[in-house]
Design an enzyme around this catalytic site. Structure first.
Site, PDB file in Angstrom:
ATOM      1  CG  ASP A 138       1.195-145.022  12.874  1.00 50.69           C
ATOM      2  OD1 ASP A 138       1.786-144.655  14.309  1.00 50.69           O
ATOM      3  OD2 ASP A 138      -0.229-145.317  12.787  1.00 50.69           O
ATOM      4  CD  GLU A 176       1.119-148.360  15.632  1.00 49.70           C
ATOM      5  OE1 GLU A 176       1.516-148.043  15.369  1.00 49.70           O
ATOM      6  OE2 GLU A 176       0.180-148.413  13.975  1.00 49.70           O
TER       7      GLU A 176
HETATM    8  P1  GH3 Z   1      -3.983-145.029  13.892  1.00 50.94           P
HETATM    9  O1  GH3 Z   1      -4.583-144.614  12.641  1.00 50.94           O
HETATM   10  O2  GH3 Z   1      -4.471-143.447  14.640  1.00 50.94           O
HETATM   11  O3  GH3 Z   1      -2.792-144.782  13.397  1.00 50.94           O
HETATM   12  O4  GH3 Z   1      -4.401-145.534  15.080  1.00 50.94           O
HETATM   13  P2  GH3 Z   1      -4.292-147.149  15.484  1.00 50.94           P
HETATM   14  O5  GH3 Z   1      -4.946-148.192  15.942  1.00 50.94           O
HETATM   15  O6  GH3 Z   1      -2.609-147.863  14.519  1.00 50.94           O
HETATM   16  O7  GH3 Z   1      -3.166-146.879  16.803  1.00 50.94           O
HETATM   17  P3  GH3 Z   1      -2.561-147.082  18.477  1.00 50.94           P
HETATM   18  O8  GH3 Z   1      -1.805-146.815  18.610  1.00 50.94           O
HETATM   19  O9  GH3 Z   1      -4.345-146.922  18.911  1.00 50.94           O
HETATM   20  O10 GH3 Z   1      -2.782-148.897  18.012  1.00 50.94           O
HETATM   21  C1  GH3 Z   1      -1.512-148.958  17.153  1.00 50.94           C
HETATM   22  C2  GH3 Z   1      -1.700-150.894  17.300  1.00 50.94           C
HETATM   23  O11 GH3 Z   1      -0.929-151.298  17.139  1.00 50.94           O
HETATM   24  C3  GH3 Z   1      -1.533-150.854  19.154  1.00 50.94           C
HETATM   25  C4  GH3 Z   1      -1.022-152.539  19.380  1.00 50.94           C
HETATM   26  O12 GH3 Z   1      -1.623-153.699  19.910  1.00 50.94           O
HETATM   27  C5  GH3 Z   1      -0.489-153.070  17.798  1.00 50.94           C
HETATM   28  N1  GH3 Z   1       0.590-153.396  17.510  1.00 50.94           N
HETATM   29  C6  GH3 Z   1       1.775-152.739  17.574  1.00 50.94           C
HETATM   30  N2  GH3 Z   1       2.733-153.273  18.062  1.00 50.94           N
HETATM   31  C7  GH3 Z   1       2.088-153.912  17.669  1.00 50.94           C
HETATM   32  C8  GH3 Z   1       2.900-156.215  17.144  1.00 50.94           C
HETATM   33  O13 GH3 Z   1       3.830-156.201  17.169  1.00 50.94           O
HETATM   34  N3  GH3 Z   1       1.945-156.934  16.947  1.00 50.94           N
HETATM   35  C9  GH3 Z   1       0.634-156.535  16.445  1.00 50.94           C
HETATM   36  N4  GH3 Z   1      -0.107-157.010  16.526  1.00 50.94           N
HETATM   37  N5  GH3 Z   1      -0.001-155.252  16.919  1.00 50.94           N
HETATM   38  C10 GH3 Z   1       1.312-154.523  16.777  1.00 50.94           C
HETATM   39 MG    MG Z   2      -1.580-146.289  13.699  1.00 47.77          MG
HETATM   40 MG    MG Z   3       1.291-145.613  16.136  1.00 49.27          MG
END
Ligand code: GH3
Ligand code: MG
Ligand code: MG
Length: 329
Positions: A199, A242
């Site tokens: 992650d 992610e």
């Molecule tokens: P942590 O270290 O606890 O994992 O914090 P984090 O910010 O990575 O975790 P969180 O789950 O709060 O956020 C995940 C983010 O990933 C939120 C979302 O906008 C972003 N994300 C998910 N899929 C995509 C994608 O396809 N493209 C982009 N640019 N961002 C994405």
């Molecule tokens: Mg994350």
């Molecule tokens: Mg995550």
């Protein structure tokens, strides 16, 4: 002396003639090769004429043999050859009729009209057969090519349905299918199997600071690195957002841990110039498959270890079989 014999003018002339003859033979062979079909049509006509001349007095109606060259030309499915056969037969017959009394004796005016009509009719039929054949061939070609296209489409569809669009890695569904089959292999032949969940740390912050598009670029770069870091026995997928999953097979726990933690380290060392040299890190939870464990428990354990890695400060690999208890910072 030995060479003297070759310098003798008569021997020289003989040699030159021989060489010229060889060149001529080669040239004739070359020219005749292209004319072979036409020669065969003419031979057909000659045979027809011989039949008429030899047996025409005894048997009536042997002019039908004039159809022979046209029938020969039909084998080639070629309009030029068909025209050639039709015209050769017609003109050849006209010349023979005018020159040879024997032919004139055999052919009454009524016969003459019938023979000309027959030659024309057979030529027309020949053309019709050729057109119909070409039509059928085109139909067949179209059927084969559309079948090929369908086959390619199916392959492409199968490939894209297994892939994640953004990163090109295998998708969530394919990951589960693959894990199911590998667990089965572990249960039957004890195939060593580990699962790692990866992650990205603080990815929301990356998106918020640099925008979603650059966030996507980070996902692509990490995916490429993951894909090139695994061996052919392993499997990596974009599990969602992610998060990535990696399945490692055929390796000891230590070997797999070393490999996975090496990936973590390499990610932390990527220089993202587009993010103003911002460092992107990942946290990893990793566990080993134990007989009878089942997929859900395997996943839960790896997920819990990932959670621990986050709690302990991120950018680290947590594996329940790790003697050092944690890898990373
Ligand atoms: P942590 O270290 O606890 O994992 O914090 P984090 O910010 O990575 O975790 P969180 O789950 O709060 O956020 C995940 C983010 O990933 C939120 C979302 O906008 C972003 N994300 C998910 N899929 C995509 C994608 O396809 N493209 C982009 N640019 N961002 C994405
Ligand atoms: Mg994350
Ligand atoms: Mg995550």
């Amino acid at each position: 002396m030995f060479l003297g014999g070759f310098l003798d003018p008569t021997v020289l002339i003989q040699g030159v003639i021989l060489a010229l003859l060889l060149i001529l033979a080669e040239w004739l062979l070359h020219v005749l090769q292209g004319m072979f079909d036409y020669i065969l049509i003419i031979i057909g006509f000659i045979i027809a004429v011989i039949i008429m001349l030899v047996s025409g007095k005894v048997f009536n109606g042997l002019q039908i043999s004039l159809a022979l060259p046209i029938l020969v030309s039909m084998f080639y499915f070629n309009s030029k050859r068909l025209w050639f056969a039709g015209l050769t037969t017609l003109i050849g017959f006209a010349i023979l009729y005018m020159l040879l009394a024997t032919i004139r004796e055999q052919v009454s005016l009524y016969d003459l009209i019938a023979v000309v009509a027959m030659i024309v009719a057979i030529s027309v039929i020949g053309h019709a057969v050729r057109m119909r054949g070409i039509e059928q061939l085109q139909l067949l070609e179209r059927a084969v090519s559309s079948e090929q296209e369908l086959f390619m489409d199916t392959i492409a569809l199968e490939y894209t349905s297994k892939q994640d669009h953004l990163t090109g890695l295998y998708n969530h569904i394919t990951f589960h299918e693959y894990l199911d089959s590998l667990i089965q292999q572990h249960e039957t032949n004890g195939l060593p199997l580990q699962l790692a969940i990866i992650d990205i740390d603080n990815f929301k912050e990356v998106n918020d600071t640099f925008g979603h598009q650059l966030g996507d670029e980070v996902l692509r770069k990490l995916s490429m690195l993951l894909n090139t870091s695994i061996s052919s026995d392993d499997f990596v997928a974009r599990y969602g957002g992610e998060e990535f999953t990696m399945i490692l097979t055929g390796k000891s726990q230590e070997q797999s841990l070393l490999m996975v933690d090496g990936v973590r380290e390499r990610i932390a060392n990527i220089d993202f110039t587009e993010l103003g040299h911002h460092i992107v890190t990942v946290s990893i939870g990793m566990t080993d498959y134990v007989n009878g464990m089942g997929k859900d428990l395997l996943f839960q354990k790896a997920d819990a270890l990932l959670y621990q890695a986050k709690l302990l400060g991120k950018n680290r690999t947590m594996a329940d079989f790790d003697k050092e208890s944690t890898h990373g910072y």
